[in-house]
Write an enzyme that holds these catalytic residues in place. Structure first.
Site, PDB file in Angstrom:
ATOM      1  N   THR A 240       3.105 -67.973   5.095  1.00 20.10           N
ATOM      2  CA  THR A 240       1.981 -67.124   5.477  1.00 20.10           C
ATOM      3  C   THR A 240       1.715 -67.246   6.974  1.00 20.10           C
ATOM      4  O   THR A 240       1.640 -68.363   7.506  1.00 20.10           O
ATOM      5  CB  THR A 240       0.725 -67.524   4.695  1.00 20.10           C
ATOM      6  OG1 THR A 240       0.966 -67.362   3.299  1.00 20.10           O
ATOM      7  CG2 THR A 240      -0.469 -66.673   5.091  1.00 20.10           C
TER       8      THR A 240
ATOM      9  N   GLU B  27      -6.387 -76.405  -0.188  1.00 16.07           N
ATOM     10  CA  GLU B  27      -5.907 -75.031  -0.293  1.00 16.07           C
ATOM     11  C   GLU B  27      -6.026 -74.511  -1.718  1.00 16.07           C
ATOM     12  O   GLU B  27      -6.515 -73.400  -1.945  1.00 16.07           O
ATOM     13  CB  GLU B  27      -4.458 -74.946   0.181  1.00 16.07           C
ATOM     14  CG  GLU B  27      -3.938 -73.509   0.198  1.00 16.07           C
ATOM     15  CD  GLU B  27      -2.564 -73.392   0.822  1.00 16.07           C
ATOM     16  OE1 GLU B  27      -2.482 -73.416   2.065  1.00 16.07           O
ATOM     17  OE2 GLU B  27      -1.586 -73.267   0.060  1.00 16.07           O
TER      18      GLU B  27
END
Length: 382
Positions: free
Chosen positions: A160, A244
């Site tokens: 990402t 996360e």
């Protein structure tokens, strides 16, 4: 556990929603279809303080407690029509920034955390093409010790923000004989010789979130850019992943709230066979299921934040939150398409985008299968 909110917290959530509605919804469909990262909106979010909400004020953060932070992120997701931008923000905050804040030296925090909070784009490189995805610790990227630093060689895939990142936290093997205990983390600056990035990789959803590869070829990384001690990569990765997994879909819960409201409004307006479609049990049951998933998702999110706030173990709860919220969003996105019928499928109504955006959530930050494995193992399954 007390999940009641103060007036101040609710006001902060509303401010986040108002900000998103005012500043983050320009030409979303155009950007989504073109794989265009909303750089202007990213900068606006940084200026608004989003990237610093849970981080220390001394590094430019907001100093908010974790409970308040997830509530504001929920508000941000409710106000944003683009799922990709909140996902990008959450991804950077809960991996790259958390890792540097928790394991970085004071100098590293000043040099990297502070700019990240101000809007610098950072990636978190663990996944590799053939070996390290769900099998996280089978890394092929190597870090060979040399005078004054390390020489890194290898590739990271499906990362990402990789195509636009200005720096990255990457994991490499410093001692292959030690297996997972020989993994070390490094902060790699995009200006370092031997560092390169791929173009944006096209994908089914979250198309405003750039995904791509990082390439390190004979890349010299100085000792001062090693993050934590040599061989501490396992501890660093585990810590970052708990954050996360627990929080990366906080904004998605806000989107689920918006879905529910849209579904109720449409079911009370749309008529079929002479009555509002909400009067049909098949439709009303879907709405009830959407509400149940929303409230259950909130409880998972808030419990992780509560445990984190009180310095209690949260590995299992983070895995359950990631698993449940990601799958709930896909299910509710499917339900709202069914409620809207043909309008739910045609792209011009922007209903189907949530489903496409949600599919990746079954994979990101560890697949649903991996989360189930973690939960089972923590409950004694051998």
């Amino acid at each position: 556990m007390d999940f009641s909110w103060s007036r101040e917290q609710l006001e902060l959530k509303q401010k986040a929603t108002d900000f998103a509605q005012k500043h983050l919804n320009t030409n979303v469909s155009h950007k989504e279809r073109g794989n265009i990262f909303p750089s202007d909106e990213w900068k606006k979010c940084a200026d608004f303080g989003v990237l610093g909400w849970p981080f220390p004020k001394e590094f430019g953060g907001g100093g908010h407690d974790i409970m308040t932070t997830v509530l504001m992120l929920e508000g941000l997701g409710y106000g944003s029509e683009d799922n990709g931008l909140p996902f990008s923000l959450n991804s950077q905050m809960w991996s790259t920034q958390v890792a540097i804040n928790a394991f970085g030296s004071e100098e590293q925090k000043k040099k990297y955390l502070k700019p990240l909070i101000s809007g610098t784009v950072g990636a978190f490189g663990i996944t590799e093409n053939d070996t390290a995805g769900s099998d996280t610790y089978s890394l092929q990227m190597t870090a060979e010790k040399t005078e004054g630093g390390y020489i890194l060689n290898g590739e990271k895939h499906y990362i990402t923000l990789a195509p636009i990142c200005e720096m990255a936290v990457v994991f490499a093997t410093t001692n292959p004989k030690l297996g997972r205990w020989g993994i070390t983390a490094f902060i790699v600056d995009s200006s370092m010789k031997g560092f390169s990035r791929s173009e944006v990789r096209d994908k089914v959803g979250m198309r405003t979130t750039p995904m791509g590869n990082l390439y390190l070829k004979d890349c010299f990384v100085p000792d001062e850019n090693r993050l934590g001690k040599e061989g501490s990569g396992l501890s660093l990765f585990t810590s970052a992943m708990e954050s996360e997994r627990g929080y990366i879909f906080a904004s998605q819960i806000g989107r689920m709230q918006k879905q529910l409201e849209n579904a109720i409004s449409y079911s009370n307006e749309r008529k079929s066979f002479g009555q509002n479609i909400g009067g049909f049990q098949s439709v009303s049951n879907r709405i009830a299921n959407m509400k149940l998933r929303l409230e259950t998702s909130k409880m998972h999110l808030y419990k992780v934040a509560y445990l984190d706030h009180n310095d209690l173990p949260l590995m299992e709860e983070a895995a359950m939150a990631k698993l449940y919220i990601s799958e709930a969003f896909v299910e509710s996105s499917t339900d709202i398409i069914r409620i809207f019928g043909a309008k739910g499928v045609v792209t011009e109504y922007e209903i189907e985008r949530d489903l496409r955006d949600g599919l990746g959530g079954l994979i990101y930050s560890g697949t649903s299968d991996i989360q189930r494995n973690i939960i089972a193992k923590l409950n004694g399954v051998q």
